[in-house]
Design a protein around this motif. Structure first.
Motif, PDB file in Angstrom:
ATOM      1  N   UNK A   1       5.188 152.770  46.845  1.00  0.00           N
ATOM      2  CA  UNK A   1       3.968 151.970  46.952  1.00  0.00           C
ATOM      3  C   UNK A   1       4.209 150.739  47.811  1.00  0.00           C
ATOM      4  N   UNK A   2       3.123 150.217  48.371  1.00  0.00           N
ATOM      5  CA  UNK A   2       3.231 148.995  49.158  1.00  0.00           C
ATOM      6  C   UNK A   2       3.437 147.769  48.275  1.00  0.00           C
ATOM      7  N   UNK A   3       2.766 147.746  47.114  1.00  0.00           N
ATOM      8  CA  UNK A   3       2.861 146.614  46.191  1.00  0.00           C
ATOM      9  C   UNK A   3       3.039 147.137  44.765  1.00  0.00           C
ATOM     10  N   UNK A   4       3.681 146.324  43.938  1.00  0.00           N
ATOM     11  CA  UNK A   4       3.826 146.638  42.517  1.00  0.00           C
ATOM     12  C   UNK A   4       3.238 145.480  41.726  1.00  0.00           C
ATOM     13  N   UNK A   5       2.215 145.760  40.952  1.00  0.00           N
ATOM     14  CA  UNK A   5       1.578 144.766  40.082  1.00  0.00           C
ATOM     15  C   UNK A   5       2.207 144.886  38.695  1.00  0.00           C
ATOM     16  N   UNK A   6       2.756 143.786  38.197  1.00  0.00           N
ATOM     17  CA  UNK A   6       3.422 143.776  36.891  1.00  0.00           C
ATOM     18  C   UNK A   6       2.660 142.847  35.962  1.00  0.00           C
TER      19      UNK A   6
ATOM     20  N   UNK B   1      10.078 134.458  35.940  1.00  0.00           N
ATOM     21  CA  UNK B   1      11.544 134.379  35.935  1.00  0.00           C
ATOM     22  C   UNK B   1      12.150 135.437  35.014  1.00  0.00           C
ATOM     23  N   UNK B   2      11.510 135.677  33.886  1.00  0.00           N
ATOM     24  CA  UNK B   2      11.992 136.698  32.953  1.00  0.00           C
ATOM     25  C   UNK B   2      11.910 138.079  33.601  1.00  0.00           C
ATOM     26  N   UNK B   3      10.792 138.355  34.269  1.00  0.00           N
ATOM     27  CA  UNK B   3      10.650 139.630  34.964  1.00  0.00           C
ATOM     28  C   UNK B   3      11.687 139.743  36.078  1.00  0.00           C
ATOM     29  N   UNK B   4      11.856 138.683  36.851  1.00  0.00           N
ATOM     30  CA  UNK B   4      12.799 138.697  37.965  1.00  0.00           C
ATOM     31  C   UNK B   4      14.213 138.997  37.484  1.00  0.00           C
ATOM     32  N   UNK B   5      14.574 138.444  36.320  1.00  0.00           N
ATOM     33  CA  UNK B   5      15.906 138.706  35.775  1.00  0.00           C
ATOM     34  C   UNK B   5      16.069 140.170  35.415  1.00  0.00           C
ATOM     35  N   UNK B   6      15.006 140.789  34.919  1.00  0.00           N
ATOM     36  CA  UNK B   6      15.077 142.212  34.584  1.00  0.00           C
ATOM     37  C   UNK B   6      15.122 143.066  35.858  1.00  0.00           C
ATOM     38  N   UNK B   7      14.379 142.674  36.863  1.00  0.00           N
ATOM     39  CA  UNK B   7      14.379 143.409  38.126  1.00  0.00           C
ATOM     40  C   UNK B   7      15.755 143.327  38.780  1.00  0.00           C
ATOM     41  N   UNK B   8      16.370 142.154  38.666  1.00  0.00           N
ATOM     42  CA  UNK B   8      17.660 141.922  39.306  1.00  0.00           C
ATOM     43  C   UNK B   8      17.507 141.014  40.506  1.00  0.00           C
ATOM     44  N   UNK B   9      18.422 140.055  40.642  1.00  0.00           N
ATOM     45  CA  UNK B   9      18.288 139.027  41.665  1.00  0.00           C
ATOM     46  C   UNK B   9      18.183 139.564  43.078  1.00  0.00           C
TER      47      UNK B   9
ATOM     48  N   UNK C   1       6.287 141.820  47.782  1.00  0.00           N
ATOM     49  CA  UNK C   1       5.558 143.033  47.387  1.00  0.00           C
ATOM     50  C   UNK C   1       5.354 143.116  45.878  1.00  0.00           C
ATOM     51  N   UNK C   2       5.809 142.113  45.161  1.00  0.00           N
ATOM     52  CA  UNK C   2       5.646 142.069  43.713  1.00  0.00           C
ATOM     53  C   UNK C   2       4.516 141.108  43.363  1.00  0.00           C
ATOM     54  N   UNK C   3       3.542 141.585  42.612  1.00  0.00           N
ATOM     55  CA  UNK C   3       2.385 140.782  42.205  1.00  0.00           C
ATOM     56  C   UNK C   3       2.395 140.670  40.688  1.00  0.00           C
ATOM     57  N   UNK C   4       2.369 139.442  40.185  1.00  0.00           N
ATOM     58  CA  UNK C   4       2.531 139.223  38.755  1.00  0.00           C
ATOM     59  C   UNK C   4       1.206 138.838  38.109  1.00  0.00           C
TER      60      UNK C   4
ATOM     61  N   UNK D   1      -6.838 132.736  37.571  1.00  0.00           N
ATOM     62  CA  UNK D   1      -6.963 132.099  38.882  1.00  0.00           C
ATOM     63  C   UNK D   1      -5.680 132.197  39.682  1.00  0.00           C
ATOM     64  N   UNK D   2      -4.554 132.087  39.006  1.00  0.00           N
ATOM     65  CA  UNK D   2      -3.268 132.193  39.689  1.00  0.00           C
ATOM     66  C   UNK D   2      -3.024 133.604  40.213  1.00  0.00           C
ATOM     67  N   UNK D   3      -3.402 134.608  39.447  1.00  0.00           N
ATOM     68  CA  UNK D   3      -3.246 135.989  39.900  1.00  0.00           C
ATOM     69  C   UNK D   3      -4.158 136.267  41.083  1.00  0.00           C
ATOM     70  N   UNK D   4      -5.384 135.809  41.026  1.00  0.00           N
ATOM     71  CA  UNK D   4      -6.321 136.013  42.135  1.00  0.00           C
ATOM     72  C   UNK D   4      -5.832 135.323  43.409  1.00  0.00           C
ATOM     73  N   UNK D   5      -5.253 134.142  43.240  1.00  0.00           N
ATOM     74  CA  UNK D   5      -4.726 133.423  44.392  1.00  0.00           C
ATOM     75  C   UNK D   5      -3.608 134.223  45.060  1.00  0.00           C
ATOM     76  N   UNK D   6      -2.762 134.862  44.240  1.00  0.00           N
ATOM     77  CA  UNK D   6      -1.692 135.701  44.791  1.00  0.00           C
ATOM     78  C   UNK D   6      -2.279 136.917  45.499  1.00  0.00           C
TER      79      UNK D   6
END
Length: 212
Positions: free
Chosen positions: A74-79, A113-121, A130-133, A203-208
């Motif tokens: 996929x082009x983007x992954x929404x988590x 940050x918690x998600x990023x740690x699970x994904x791996x640095x 490409x990651x949308x939170x 609002x933060x998600x829409x901005x992203x």
């Protein structure tokens, strides 16, 4: 055609997120975008009655074990994560600071940050664009309460929403796919655009999304 993988806590969350993404971005891509729910998976039997619930544990597990598969296809992954269970030791998101509720932007930033740690640095750094939170403070129903009633009240949002629906002699929202499909159909781009960039987790998600 851009493709979006969707990783969420439950199918009702998927339904709302699909509508938000499609409504907010469809004009930009001439209605030519593809949304692929990956967690939890669903089929025709899921959409009929009950809404299987994956939960935040399975979202974090997916991020740790399968996010590269989603990025490859996929082009983007929404988590998506709700923050209501953040104080659970295995979640690790502190909701209170010095006796008060923490600000939305801090909760969203720490959840990422918690998600990023699970994904791996290394993976996170290589694919962060490409990651949308979609971090809902505290539940997806908090976004619905804000969208429909303009009430930014993240605690007990489903109960608050249903009290207002009852007051208006409307059926309460039930955690079933069919109910969420009906309410999702009322989510439109104009209202979403008005909420874009507001000091809310929606609002933060829409901005992203608008940065795509």
């Amino acid at each position: 055609m851009p493709t979006f993988a969707l990783v969420s806590e439950g199918i009702t969350d998927q339904i709302i997120l699909e509508q938000i993404i499609h409504q907010f971005l469809a004009d930009r891509f001439d209605n030519d975008l593809d949304i692929n729910p990956l967690q939890p998976l669903r089929d025709a039997t899921d959409t009929a009655i009950a809404a299987p619930h994956g939960g935040w544990e399975l979202v974090l597990e997916f991020c740790e074990e399968r996010v590269m598969d989603a990025l490859s296809a996929n082009d983007y992954v929404v988590i998506h994560l709700d923050t209501d269970q953040g104080d659970h030791p295995n979640f690790g998101l502190h909701l209170i600071c010095q006796g008060g509720d923490r600000p939305y932007d801090e909760l969203v930033a720490d959840a990422i940050k918690i998600i990023a740690a699970r994904v791996g640095g290394q993976v996170y750094a290589a694919h962060v664009d490409r990651l949308l939170f979609a971090i809902s403070v505290h539940t997806m129903e908090s976004w619905l309460l804000l969208y429909f009633l303009d009430r930014n009240e993240p605690k007990n949002s489903l109960s608050r929403l249903n009290r207002e629906l009852t007051r208006q002699n409307k059926s309460p929202l039930v955690k079933e796919a069919a109910h969420y499909k009906r309410i999702a159909g009322k989510i439109k781009r104009k209202r979403l655009s008005a909420l874009n960039g507001t000091n809310t987790s929606l609002g933060m998600f829409l901005e992203r999304l608008s940065a795509i």
